[in-house]
Design a protein around this motif. Structure first.
Motif, PDB file in Angstrom:
ATOM      1  N   SER A 155     -40.489 -81.933  -0.758  1.00 33.48           N
ATOM      2  CA  SER A 155     -39.649 -82.743  -1.635  1.00 33.48           C
ATOM      3  C   SER A 155     -38.222 -82.205  -1.682  1.00 33.48           C
ATOM      4  N   ILE A 156     -37.346 -83.012  -2.270  1.00 35.72           N
ATOM      5  CA  ILE A 156     -35.972 -82.578  -2.517  1.00 35.72           C
ATOM      6  C   ILE A 156     -35.966 -81.249  -3.268  1.00 35.72           C
ATOM      7  N   GLU A 157     -36.823 -81.161  -4.287  1.00 40.86           N
ATOM      8  CA  GLU A 157     -36.876 -79.947  -5.106  1.00 40.86           C
ATOM      9  C   GLU A 157     -37.385 -78.756  -4.302  1.00 40.86           C
ATOM     10  N   ASP A 158     -38.335 -78.995  -3.385  1.00 34.86           N
ATOM     11  CA  ASP A 158     -38.826 -77.908  -2.527  1.00 34.86           C
ATOM     12  C   ASP A 158     -37.694 -77.298  -1.707  1.00 34.86           C
ATOM     13  N   ILE A 159     -36.849 -78.150  -1.130  1.00 35.36           N
ATOM     14  CA  ILE A 159     -35.751 -77.660  -0.287  1.00 35.36           C
ATOM     15  C   ILE A 159     -34.732 -76.894  -1.126  1.00 35.36           C
ATOM     16  N   ALA A 160     -34.404 -77.439  -2.293  1.00 33.44           N
ATOM     17  CA  ALA A 160     -33.438 -76.763  -3.157  1.00 33.44           C
ATOM     18  C   ALA A 160     -33.939 -75.388  -3.569  1.00 33.44           C
ATOM     19  N   ALA A 167     -36.235 -73.524  -2.002  1.00 31.55           N
ATOM     20  CA  ALA A 167     -36.467 -72.635  -0.862  1.00 31.55           C
ATOM     21  C   ALA A 167     -35.175 -72.119  -0.240  1.00 31.55           C
ATOM     22  N   THR A 168     -34.090 -72.893  -0.326  1.00 31.17           N
ATOM     23  CA  THR A 168     -32.864 -72.514   0.386  1.00 31.17           C
ATOM     24  C   THR A 168     -31.742 -72.044  -0.533  1.00 31.17           C
ATOM     25  N   ARG A 169     -31.738 -72.549  -1.766  1.00 31.35           N
ATOM     26  CA  ARG A 169     -30.649 -72.221  -2.701  1.00 31.35           C
ATOM     27  C   ARG A 169     -29.291 -72.526  -2.090  1.00 31.35           C
ATOM     28  N   ALA A 170     -29.232 -73.578  -1.286  1.00 32.02           N
ATOM     29  CA  ALA A 170     -27.983 -73.938  -0.599  1.00 32.02           C
ATOM     30  C   ALA A 170     -27.826 -75.450  -0.609  1.00 32.02           C
ATOM     31  N   PRO A 171     -26.597 -75.946  -0.569  1.00 35.87           N
ATOM     32  CA  PRO A 171     -26.390 -77.401  -0.512  1.00 35.87           C
ATOM     33  C   PRO A 171     -26.995 -77.986   0.761  1.00 35.87           C
ATOM     34  N   PHE A 172     -27.464 -79.237   0.670  1.00 39.66           N
ATOM     35  CA  PHE A 172     -27.967 -79.935   1.851  1.00 39.66           C
ATOM     36  C   PHE A 172     -27.663 -81.410   1.688  1.00 39.66           C
ATOM     37  N   TRP A 173     -27.956 -82.193   2.727  1.00 36.72           N
ATOM     38  CA  TRP A 173     -27.717 -83.626   2.718  1.00 36.72           C
ATOM     39  C   TRP A 173     -29.057 -84.350   2.575  1.00 36.72           C
ATOM     40  N   PHE A 174     -29.010 -85.584   2.079  1.00 38.29           N
ATOM     41  CA  PHE A 174     -30.239 -86.351   1.866  1.00 38.29           C
ATOM     42  C   PHE A 174     -30.089 -87.743   2.455  1.00 38.29           C
ATOM     43  N   GLN A 175     -31.117 -88.152   3.219  1.00 43.98           N
ATOM     44  CA  GLN A 175     -31.134 -89.483   3.835  1.00 43.98           C
ATOM     45  C   GLN A 175     -31.938 -90.441   2.968  1.00 43.98           C
ATOM     46  N   LEU A 176     -31.382 -91.625   2.752  1.00 50.16           N
ATOM     47  CA  LEU A 176     -32.025 -92.628   1.914  1.00 50.16           C
ATOM     48  C   LEU A 176     -32.233 -93.913   2.697  1.00 50.16           C
ATOM     49  N   TYR A 177     -33.447 -94.486   2.578  1.00 53.16           N
ATOM     50  CA  TYR A 177     -33.685 -95.835   3.071  1.00 53.16           C
ATOM     51  C   TYR A 177     -33.315 -96.834   1.976  1.00 53.16           C
ATOM     52  N   THR A 178     -32.984 -98.046   2.374  1.00 54.17           N
ATOM     53  CA  THR A 178     -32.689 -99.095   1.390  1.00 54.17           C
ATOM     54  C   THR A 178     -34.015 -99.707   0.950  1.00 54.17           C
ATOM     55  N   LEU A 179     -34.448 -99.356  -0.250  1.00 49.43           N
ATOM     56  CA  LEU A 179     -35.764 -99.718  -0.752  1.00 49.43           C
ATOM     57  C   LEU A 179     -35.672-100.768  -1.862  1.00 49.43           C
ATOM     58  N   ARG A 180     -36.756-101.497  -2.058  1.00 50.52           N
ATOM     59  CA  ARG A 180     -36.789-102.543  -3.069  1.00 50.52           C
ATOM     60  C   ARG A 180     -36.973-101.987  -4.487  1.00 50.52           C
ATOM     61  N   PHE A 230     -46.193 -87.273   1.259  1.00 52.21           N
ATOM     62  CA  PHE A 230     -44.754 -87.492   1.129  1.00 52.21           C
ATOM     63  C   PHE A 230     -44.262 -87.011  -0.242  1.00 52.21           C
ATOM     64  N   GLY A 231     -43.678 -85.819  -0.246  1.00 55.98           N
ATOM     65  CA  GLY A 231     -43.329 -85.153  -1.487  1.00 55.98           C
ATOM     66  C   GLY A 231     -42.266 -85.840  -2.305  1.00 55.98           C
ATOM     67  N   ASN A 232     -41.422 -86.654  -1.652  1.00 52.20           N
ATOM     68  CA  ASN A 232     -40.381 -87.355  -2.408  1.00 52.20           C
ATOM     69  C   ASN A 232     -40.894 -88.610  -3.097  1.00 52.20           C
ATOM     70  N   ILE A 233     -42.119 -89.021  -2.744  1.00 50.11           N
ATOM     71  CA  ILE A 233     -42.627 -90.309  -3.226  1.00 50.11           C
ATOM     72  C   ILE A 233     -43.848 -90.150  -4.126  1.00 50.11           C
ATOM     73  N   VAL A 234     -44.875 -89.431  -3.658  1.00 49.66           N
ATOM     74  CA  VAL A 234     -46.104 -89.276  -4.432  1.00 49.66           C
ATOM     75  C   VAL A 234     -45.795 -88.558  -5.752  1.00 49.66           C
ATOM     76  N   GLY A 235     -46.166 -89.205  -6.838  1.00 54.22           N
ATOM     77  CA  GLY A 235     -45.897 -88.653  -8.153  1.00 54.22           C
ATOM     78  C   GLY A 235     -44.542 -89.027  -8.713  1.00 54.22           C
ATOM     79  N   HIS A 236     -43.709 -89.684  -7.892  1.00 55.15           N
ATOM     80  CA  HIS A 236     -42.371 -90.096  -8.330  1.00 55.15           C
ATOM     81  C   HIS A 236     -42.217 -91.610  -8.367  1.00 55.15           C
ATOM     82  N   ALA A 237     -42.886 -92.303  -7.463  1.00 60.04           N
ATOM     83  CA  ALA A 237     -42.860 -93.771  -7.475  1.00 60.04           C
ATOM     84  C   ALA A 237     -43.987 -94.279  -8.365  1.00 60.04           C
TER      85      ALA A 237
END
Length: 390
Positions: A113-118, A120-133, A205-212
């Protein structure tokens, strides 16, 4: 320990270590694969100018991408399911990118997930988004990205409907894989991969399960995902998402000059010339073929990046000399990830860096900012009189 001198060395090891389903997911194009192949072969038509008697001892690949200092003009592209290529794959790739001083882009469809990366790295990163309904999920994931320290949003425009990839359909591609007899046999042939997957909790899918809303299991995820890609997407919606984010945006999936002209009006800070690695519209032009016309449309100063087909430092330089400010790599680092985890991604970046450095030197150039069209061979050079006039 084997000696890795080119990305192809990593690909061969990757193919041995990862189950066929996930290898095919990465190393495949849509339908006949003509665009997938053209993304590589069209680079072969571009030639360098070999220059001599130039002082090349002070070479420098460092530059900026989206206002961020980088050690070389390469970013890791968003790739879904990295956590199926190697356990906790997104974390390994992000750490490798940070160690190399280049940007990492997390996919919406990631295992970590986004939170996992933040964390684990403690560094800025970029995020890709799909256009979702799902507007609620969209607002939520953008807020999560802000809290996690994401600095750039990469908005994908070319996946409102999925192109047909024959191998994925024949393999019954899912994440995690369904335990059919064929899959069980294939996984058993890759014990290193299987053991790693058993030891991680990140297998969906860590960004979706439990969040959608309503997505708490694999079955719920498959149903949710199948109706999320927004086929109603238009430029008004793109502009709306850019306003929602409120920060720097790269529009990914621009591969036509008319789309590039319209994209300029959205307020996005940059574009990524991309055909999704040849995985969407088969028969479309390669990105390196489309790049010059798009550069003419956006002008000389607008940030323009390129992906699809970059598997060597020479290809990266050819893209830069043809009008890109930098490139994104996908398969090139995934091969390393599947082969050896973080060390494999670091190896792939090291290979690309070395190829760029040596090629730049042999072209008589010290600084990447000076690597431009003058470094490429043109037909005009075959005519000394015409070349002198130019």
């Amino acid at each position: 320990m084997p000696v890795f001198t080119e990305i192809e060395d990593l690909r061969r090891l990757y193919q041995r270590r990862v189950p066929r389903m996930f290898y095919d997911y990465v190393d495949v194009g849509a339908w006949t694969g003509s665009t997938y192949r053209a993304n590589r072969t069209d680079f072969e038509r571009i030639l360098f100018r070999q220059r001599v008697a130039q002082n090349i001892e002070a070479r420098n690949l460092s530059t900026q991408m989206m206002g961020r200092p980088v050690s070389m003009p390469i970013a890791l592209a968003p790739v879904g399911l990295l956590g199926m290529q190697h356990p906790d794959g997104e974390i390994h790739a992000a750490r490798a990118a940070n160690a190399a001083g280049v940007p990492f882009t997390l996919s919406t469809m990631s295992m970590c997930s986004i939170e996992d990366i933040a964390e684990a790295t403690r560094a800025p990163f970029w995020f890709q988004l799909y256009t979702l309904r799902d507007e609620e999920f969209l607002d939520n994931v953008l807020e999560r990205a802000r809290r996690a320290g994401v600095t750039v949003l990469v908005l994908t425009l070319d996946l409102t409907i999925q192109g047909q990839r024959h191998k994925d359909l024949k393999n019954g591609m899912t994440a995690p894989p369904r335990l059919t007899l064929a899959n069980i046999i294939n996984i058993a042939q890759h014990p290193r991969w299987a053991l790693g997957m058993l030891q991680t909790k990140r297998r969906s899918f860590g960004n979706i399960v439990g969040h959608a809303r309503g997505v708490k299991s694999l079955d719920g995820l498959m149903e949710w995902t199948s109706r999320q890609f927004d086929q109603r997407l238009d430029w008004r919606r793109v502009e709306e998402i850019i306003r929602k984010w409120g920060g720097p945006v790269i529009l990914k999936g621009i591969n036509d000059p008319e789309d590039a002209r319209r994209a300029l009006d959205t307020g996005a800070q940059a574009m990524l010339v991309s055909n999704h690695g040849g995985r969407q519209l088969d028969g479309a032009p390669s990105t390196i073929r489309a790049l010059p016309s798009i550069r003419r449309v956006v002008g000389p100063d607008y940030p323009l990046y390129l992906d699809s087909g970059i598997q060597s430092g020479q290809e990266a330089l050819k893209a830069i000399a043809s009008g890109a400010n930098g490139v994104f790599i996908g398969r090139a680092f995934v091969y390393g990830l599947g082969a050896m985890g973080q060390k494999g991604v670091e190896t792939s970046l090291s290979i690309l860096r070395r190829e760029m450095d040596i090629t730049m030197a042999l072209c008589g150039i010290n600084d990447i900012k000076d690597f431009g069209p003058n470094c490429l061979w043109s037909d005009d050079l075959d005519n000394p009189t015409k070349a002198a006039r130019n």
